[in-house]
Write an enzyme that holds these catalytic residues in place. Structure first.
Site, mmCIF file in Angstrom:
data_model
loop_
_atom_site.group_PDB
_atom_site.id
_atom_site.type_symbol
_atom_site.label_atom_id
_atom_site.label_comp_id
_atom_site.label_asym_id
_atom_site.label_seq_id
_atom_site.Cartn_x
_atom_site.Cartn_y
_atom_site.Cartn_z
ATOM 1 N N ARG A 91 0.844 -1.203 0.000
ATOM 2 C CA ARG A 91 0.000 0.000 0.000
ATOM 3 C C ARG A 91 0.871 1.242 0.000
ATOM 4 O O ARG A 91 1.947 1.248 0.582
ATOM 5 C CB ARG A 91 -0.887 0.058 1.261
ATOM 6 N N GLY A 100 -7.808 7.486 -1.958
ATOM 7 C CA GLY A 100 -8.190 7.092 -3.312
ATOM 8 C C GLY A 100 -7.225 7.548 -4.386
ATOM 9 O O GLY A 100 -7.418 7.278 -5.557
ATOM 10 N N ARG A 336 -6.062 6.822 10.821
ATOM 11 C CA ARG A 336 -5.596 8.169 10.460
ATOM 12 C C ARG A 336 -6.630 9.163 10.962
ATOM 13 O O ARG A 336 -7.781 8.796 11.219
ATOM 14 C CB ARG A 336 -5.410 8.300 8.947
ATOM 15 N N ARG A 562 -13.507 48.943 -5.746
ATOM 16 C CA ARG A 562 -13.221 49.201 -7.161
ATOM 17 C C ARG A 562 -14.268 50.178 -7.704
ATOM 18 O O ARG A 562 -15.406 49.796 -7.946
ATOM 19 C CB ARG A 562 -13.290 47.893 -7.963
ATOM 20 N N GLU A 746 1.477 46.919 -8.075
ATOM 21 C CA GLU A 746 1.037 45.838 -8.973
ATOM 22 C C GLU A 746 1.901 45.756 -10.230
ATOM 23 O O GLU A 746 1.660 44.932 -11.106
ATOM 24 C CB GLU A 746 -0.444 46.017 -9.340
ATOM 25 N N SER A 765 -0.880 48.842 -1.024
ATOM 26 C CA SER A 765 -1.737 47.664 -1.101
ATOM 27 C C SER A 765 -1.260 46.853 -2.302
ATOM 28 O O SER A 765 -1.173 47.390 -3.409
ATOM 29 C CB SER A 765 -3.195 48.069 -1.276
ATOM 30 N N GLY A 767 -1.562 44.617 -5.222
ATOM 31 C CA GLY A 767 -2.570 44.082 -6.155
ATOM 32 C C GLY A 767 -1.979 42.855 -6.826
ATOM 33 O O GLY A 767 -1.411 42.931 -7.917
ATOM 34 N N TYR A 852 -2.705 43.914 6.908
ATOM 35 C CA TYR A 852 -3.995 43.258 6.669
ATOM 36 C C TYR A 852 -3.982 42.515 5.341
ATOM 37 O O TYR A 852 -3.133 42.753 4.479
ATOM 38 C CB TYR A 852 -5.147 44.276 6.683
#
Length: 876
Positions: A91, A100, A336, A562, A746, A765, A767, A852
């Site tokens: 196994r 599986g 398990r 946005r 970004e 921030s 992006g 954040y």
């Protein structure tokens, strides 16, 4: 180097080396439980196999046969003996549970001669030949890749010939006939080669097959879905056989110490008398509930309960166990920590805390953060899904389940769906655009032919909590005829299909769904998470509905509003189009002034919904051509309104066309060219903030985010426009309101120049949607067309738009954060790409000290839990 360990040499803490199954077999052996003995070939041996050009080295082979000799001594039997052979199972067992995904072989060691000795020794010829035919089938399928369907067909044919229904009704002579037919199938598929009779050859073939199965297609897909690295490899467990198919005092089963669907305490499972393990899983016969074992074999049942409870006490978690009873004697084959639904995970975690078995902190680490999606979205009814026919699969862009009638345009979806005729609707589009928003709102689910995990459809659907499957390139669409073809079927407008946005599967017909339900345990877990996390969690939202939902789910503000989404509504789009197509700055300003009341009204509604929480507003970002009309009637209507000819308007639209718009005239570049856009947005935002602050008594500090900056001078140019207008509004309103101006990182150059950019930006921030796109150099909407080849060839292991590429893109984020802090020690740092709700990305953000993360509303709980888990891991 040691590559093979007997079960007596390991323990549960060696799962990286022995795999989960091997480590637990060793642990159960140490606990003195009835475990058929054996040995584990380590994950390092698997890595060695791949490093060695997919060859098992002589050193590893020698260690395997040394361990086999030791096992022969324990069992008092010889491997390959023709009278009383030692038989083994082989196994797989990776360090992360992959149910599986890997392949198992039972009864290894039998051949044409040994089967006769085995029949004589056990005095049970039927059992011996049943074991041999099973071995031939499994070995052919798993090791030599002869599909098991060939063998199942032969079984069905023989049962029909004999007029019987079940395998157990076949006689010894029937089973001998099966063996002969099976061997014939093997020989035909192997170019005349006979079924291997040397048990040592069988064993090495099986070990190699398990190593090979680590890279089979379904294992690669499972790893990608569950963030399991490809270089972990799998261990192989070789275990002496015990037999559940020796008669009516034998059997095999699978059981859990708690219900894996509900979390309810109590043994839950099923078993089959006179069967082997795969019979239970394969559903060949209908198993009995585990409680019936108390009637069939009461002593075994009592012993089973004792051991099951002992295992849960030991592991302090719900256990998933496999067992076999051989002629009245119970053996455990594995245990398990059991897979469970999100609902069960919360119940079990809370119960284990209440029972004093684990701490609140341990409970938080037990729950898979991304599984919380199940609690917040509809799912398919389990029974109804069994009858569902999968007709295709694509990207699981927004989780949940949906079933409804197919419609091909946003207008038709709106008329048919919620707010219209009340039908359940699935909107099917080549790709969605912002103009489709009303159709998406009216739909249960969205299916697109093009687009990736961060396409418009995916982002908007996630924000609304609507199921979405995107990028199904197998669909042949005929929009004129209102039909599409997939999986050999043609679907017309009004036909039913069903979507699973969690797996990406598409089903024919109308499959029943079950509404999401959040229990009291959810609130408890979230409360515990908030106590330990340090990373804040905001949301990406641009309308009051999404905002309120996010706040309800625990968002601490908006990290990305946005503003362009606000312009697509029917009463606004003509005005923005007029502004874009105006020839002079005066005409543009006149059109923009008409938009101020709308934009201001939106911002006021958002601030009210936030109830005093902060909001970062991103100024206009997309290329202007996205707003322009494409339909002839819209072009004519706009031309009439502006007093110009249709031809002139078409020429103007053509001028604005760009070859690569995502890297074209967008973001801050719009405000550099047309400063009046930034003036309008600043006036609307500042007036809204000041008015709501006065009306509601909230303390508001607007956060203004300038997108797509790559150079500090362009940021300063736009910032000066913003400051001038903001100060003017403050003076007009007699207000001393503070505000902050920051930027979105970004573009890779912005990350490289972050120390300079921080001279003007009060916050960054990240992006990460665009940052990923520009760092990799491929379009997020088109990458889905070729990424599958990259996964198959092991170039990439995951979609970098779904999970942050920490090595490449992550290095830019980390560098920019460090450079930003060098210039401005109190700079606020966040991430607002779709990665903000992905658990491994949240952990990365915590580790590099971001302030954040911001994500779509329905991913807020996931981010809260992931942030707590990151804090706990750091402190351990």
């Amino acid at each position: 180097m040691k590559y093979v360990y007997s079960f007596k040499e390991g323990n549960k803490d060696m799962r990286n080396l022995l795999g989960g199954k091997g480590a637990n077999l060793a642990e159960m052996t140490n606990l003195g439980l009835p475990i058929p003995q054996g040995f584990t070939v380590t994950t390092e041996a698997c890595t060695n196999y791949y490093d060695n050009g997919k060859v098992i080295s002589e050193e590893i082979e020698n260690q395997i046969f040394e361990a086999l000799a030791a096992l022969e001594n324990i069992q008092g039997k010889k491997f390959g003996d023709t009278k009383d052979p030692l038989l083994v199972s082989v196994r797989s067992g990776a360090r992360a549970s992959m149910p599986g995904m890997m392949d198992t072989i039972l009864n290894l060691g039998l051949n044409d001669v040994a089967v006769e000795g085995f029949a004589e020794k056990t005095n049970n010829p039927r059992f011996a030949y049943d074991s041999y035919r099973r071995f031939i089938q499994m070995y052919s399928d798993v090791v030599m890749e002869v599909n098991k369907s060939f063998f199942e067909k032969i079984i069905d044919e023989l049962k029909e010939e004999r007029g019987v229904k079940y395998d157990t009704e076949l006689t010894v002579e029937d089973l001998k006939e099966l063996v002969n037919r099976f061997k014939k199938v093997y020989s035909e598929h192997m170019g005349g080669e006979e079924f291997p009779q040397d048990p040592r050859e069988q064993l090495m073939g099986a070990v190699k097959a398990v190593f090979r199965s680590w890279d089979n297609p379904r294992a690669i897909v499972y790893r990608r879905m569950n963030d399991i690295p490809g270089d972990w490899g799998t261990a192989v467990n070789v275990q002496s056989m015990v037999f559940g198919n020796m008669g009516d005092t034998s059997g095999t089963g699978v059981a859990f110490t708690r219900n894996p669907s509900t979390g309810e305490k109590g043994i839950y499972g099923e078993y089959l008398i006179n069967a082997q393990g795969e019979d239970v899983v394969a559903g060949v016969r209908t198993p009995q509930p585990i409680t019936k074992l108390a009637e069939d074999l009461p002593e075994c049942y009592e012993e089973f309960l004792t051991i099951a409870n002992k295992l849960e006490e030991h592991y302090k978690d719900m256990q998933d166990m496999e067992f076999t009873i051989q002629e009245g004697k119970l053996y455990f084959l594995q245990t398990r920590n059991g897979k469970r639904t999100a609902h069960a995970a919360l119940q079990i975690a809370c119960d284990l805390v209440d029972e004093g078995k684990i701490t609140k902190e341990e409970a938080l680490l037990r729950i898979e953060a991304k599984s919380l999606d199940q609690l917040l979205h509809p799912t398919f009814d389990t029974e109804a899904l069994k009858a569902g026919e999968v007709i295709g699969a694509a990207l699981p862009a927004s989780p949940g389940a949906a079933a409804g009638r197919v419609y091909f345009t946003a207008l038709e979806a709106k008329e048919a769906g919620m707010g219209g005729r009340g039908e359940r609707v699935i909107l099917v589009r080549l790709e969605t655009t912002p103009e489709d928003i009303e159709g998406m709102v009216a739909s249960q689910g969205v299916l697109t032919v093009r687009g990736g995990m961060t396409s418009h459809a995916a982002v908007v659907a996630r924000g609304m909590g609507t199921c979405c499957v995107s990028g199904c390139g197998d669909i042949h669409m005929n929009e004129e005829k209102k039909e599409f073809t997939l999986g050999g079927y043609t679907f017309h407008e009004g036909d039913y299909i069903s979507l699973d946005g969690t797996t990406g599967k598409i089903y024919k017909g109308d499959i029943k769904t079950v509404e999401a339900s959040v229990s009291g345990n959810f609130g408890r877990i979230m409360e515990w998470a908030d106590e330990v996390r340090t990373l804040k969690v905001r949301t990406n939202a641009d309308n009051p509905r999404d905002t309120m939902k996010a706040v309800e789910l625990g968002a601490e503000g908006i990290g990305l509003c946005r503003t362009e989404h606000m312009f697509f509504e029917e009463d606004r789009i003509p005005k923005i189009r007029r502004m874009i197509l105006s020839e002079t700055s005066e005409a543009r300003e006149a059109a923009l002034n008409e938009l101020i009341p709308f934009q201001k009204g939106d911002f006021k509604a958002m601030y009210k919904a936030l109830n005093g929480l902060p909001m970062t507003v991103r100024y206009l970002d997309p290329p202007l051509h996205e707003f322009l009309p494409t339909l002839e009637e819209d072009i004519k209507s706009l031309a009439d309104e502006m007093g110009v000819t249709v031809e002139h308007l078409k020429e103007k639209c053509a001028e604005l066309h760009e070859f690569n718009p995502m890297m074209g005239h967008r973001g801050c570049r719009l405000a550099v060219t047309y400063p009046e856009i930034a003036r309008m947005q600043t006036r609307a935002l500042m007036e809204a903030a000041i008015e709501v602050s006065e009306e509601e008594g909230f303390s508001i500090t607007p956060e203004i985010m300038i997108p797509l900056v790559g150079e500090v001078k362009e940021l300063k140019f736009v910032k000066d426009v913003v400051v001038e207008t903001a100060e003017l509004v403050k003076k007009e309103k007699n207000s001393n309101m503070e505000y902050h101006i920051g930027t979105m990182i970004e573009i890779p150059r912005a990350a490289l120049m972050a120390d300079k950019i921080a001279e003007e930006a009060e916050f960054f921030s990240f992006g990460t949607n665009d940052l990923t796109q520009m760092t990799f150099g491929f379009s997020r909407d088109d990458a889905g067309k070729f990424l599958d080849s990259y996964y198959q060839n092991k170039i990439y292991e995951f979609d970098p738009f779904a999970k942050l590429d920490q090595e490449g893109v992550g290095s830019l984020v980390k560098m920019a954060s460090e450079k930003g802090r060098q210039t401005r020690s109190d700079i606020k740092l966040g991430i607002c790409g779709e990665h903000g709700g992905e658990p491994s990305t949240v952990e990365f953000c915590h580790n590099i000290g971001l302030t954040y993360v911001s994500c779509s509303p329905f991913r807020v709980p996931i981010a809260r839990l992931a942030a707590a888990q990151a804090a706990l891991k750091e402190n351990n």
